[in-house]
Design a protein around this motif. Structure first.
Motif, PDB file in Angstrom:
ATOM      1  N   CYS A  74      77.992  31.050  74.825  1.00 15.91           N
ATOM      2  CA  CYS A  74      76.721  30.656  74.220  1.00 15.91           C
ATOM      3  C   CYS A  74      75.601  30.667  75.248  1.00 15.91           C
ATOM      4  CB  CYS A  74      76.831  29.281  73.583  1.00 15.91           C
ATOM      5  SG  CYS A  74      77.003  27.943  74.775  1.00 15.91           S
ATOM      6  N   LYS A  84      69.244  36.141  76.689  1.00 12.44           N
ATOM      7  CA  LYS A  84      70.322  36.151  75.704  1.00 12.44           C
ATOM      8  C   LYS A  84      71.572  36.765  76.313  1.00 12.44           C
ATOM      9  CE  LYS A  84      67.121  36.198  71.862  1.00 12.44           C
ATOM     10  NZ  LYS A  84      66.593  36.935  70.725  1.00 12.44           N
ATOM     11  N   ILE A 112      70.966  28.719  66.367  1.00 11.93           N
ATOM     12  CA  ILE A 112      69.945  29.696  65.959  1.00 11.93           C
ATOM     13  C   ILE A 112      70.634  30.907  65.349  1.00 11.93           C
ATOM     14  CG2 ILE A 112      68.112  31.239  66.730  1.00 11.93           C
ATOM     15  CD1 ILE A 112      67.657  29.303  69.095  1.00 11.93           C
ATOM     16  N   LYS A 113      71.629  31.431  66.079  1.00 13.21           N
ATOM     17  CA  LYS A 113      72.387  32.598  65.619  1.00 13.21           C
ATOM     18  C   LYS A 113      73.826  32.470  66.105  1.00 13.21           C
ATOM     19  CE  LYS A 113      70.839  35.947  63.775  1.00 13.21           C
ATOM     20  NZ  LYS A 113      70.751  36.196  62.325  1.00 13.21           N
ATOM     21  N   TYR A 115      77.520  35.026  66.223  1.00 12.23           N
ATOM     22  CA  TYR A 115      78.090  36.349  66.010  1.00 12.23           C
ATOM     23  C   TYR A 115      79.577  36.365  66.331  1.00 12.23           C
ATOM     24  CZ  TYR A 115      73.170  37.727  66.362  1.00 12.23           C
ATOM     25  OH  TYR A 115      71.810  37.834  66.192  1.00 12.23           O
ATOM     26  N   LEU A 144      72.593  44.253  68.091  1.00 12.92           N
ATOM     27  CA  LEU A 144      72.216  43.441  66.931  1.00 12.92           C
ATOM     28  C   LEU A 144      72.035  44.243  65.652  1.00 12.92           C
ATOM     29  CD1 LEU A 144      69.772  40.890  68.579  1.00 12.92           C
ATOM     30  CD2 LEU A 144      72.251  40.728  68.244  1.00 12.92           C
ATOM     31  N   ASP A 151      77.487  38.790  61.687  1.00 10.28           N
ATOM     32  CA  ASP A 151      76.608  37.637  61.799  1.00 10.28           C
ATOM     33  C   ASP A 151      77.274  36.469  61.077  1.00 10.28           C
ATOM     34  OD1 ASP A 151      74.618  35.664  61.477  1.00 10.28           O
ATOM     35  OD2 ASP A 151      73.024  37.168  61.462  1.00 10.28           O
ATOM     36  N   THR A 153      76.174  33.206  61.431  1.00 13.84           N
ATOM     37  CA  THR A 153      75.262  32.079  61.578  1.00 13.84           C
ATOM     38  C   THR A 153      75.424  31.051  60.470  1.00 13.84           C
ATOM     39  OG1 THR A 153      73.671  33.566  62.655  1.00 13.84           O
ATOM     40  CG2 THR A 153      72.836  31.432  61.864  1.00 13.84           C
ATOM     41  N   LYS A 157      76.340  26.613  60.578  1.00 11.99           N
ATOM     42  CA  LYS A 157      75.301  25.588  60.364  1.00 11.99           C
ATOM     43  C   LYS A 157      75.804  24.484  59.462  1.00 11.99           C
ATOM     44  CE  LYS A 157      71.294  28.183  61.540  1.00 11.99           C
ATOM     45  NZ  LYS A 157      69.920  28.003  61.656  1.00 11.99           N
TER      46      LYS A 157
END
Length: 157
Positions: A74, A84, A112-113, A115, A144, A151, A153, A157
């Motif tokens: 991360c 990043k 935030i994101k 993967y 990306l 993805d 994400t 969350k």
């Protein structure tokens, strides 16, 4: 001073973030990345109910529900800005892990994101760094937009 035992994990991480900001402002530390790596591994393993490995384990951080070995990395972005670039991925060509989970956190430790990245994509988009004895992967550019990048994400969350 808050009673630490009464705070949630998220509240503890936010307090840590404020402490890290103050230490950095006082020029005591230079980065904010610790203990975020450990928190990230714990967070991913908890979210997916995976088996987190001991910290001295080489090559992978967790075992997923399909018994695959997962490396977890991360970065923390401040106000959406910052590198990043993930931590060094060592022994990419050895059989030390099956895939990588990468998260980007904001300064309040919110995802935030996220993967899921196959070794195939890591090989394609990372660069070997002889000095660091490992591969460097940045969460940007063609990676990306690659259709094979997953993805995840919303799952985090």
């Amino acid at each position: 001073m808050p009673e630490l035992k009464k705070l949630t994990e998220k509240e503890l991480m936010r307090l840590n973030s404020e402490i890290m900001d103050e230490l950095k402002a006082r020029k005591i530390i230079r980065t904010r990345n610790n203990p975020i790596a450990d928190y990230c591994e714990w967070y991913v393993a908890k979210k997916f109910k995976w088996n987190l490995q001991i910290s001295s384990n080489s090559g992978f951080d967790a075992i997923d529900s399909k018994n695959l070995r997962v490396q977890i990395k991360c970065r923390t972005l401040i106000n959406g800005k910052g590198t990043k670039q993930l931590g060094v991925i060592r022994k990419l060509n050895d059989d030390t892990f099956d895939y990588l989970i990468a998260l980007l956190f904001d300064e309040n430790t919110e995802v935030i994101k996220g993967y899921k990245i196959s070794k195939e994509l890591i090989r394609k988009y990372s660069k070997y760094n002889k000095h660091q004895n490992g591969h460097i992967l940045n969460l940007k550019g063609n990676l990306l937009t690659d259709e094979k990048l997953e993805d995840i994400t919303l799952l985090l969350k």
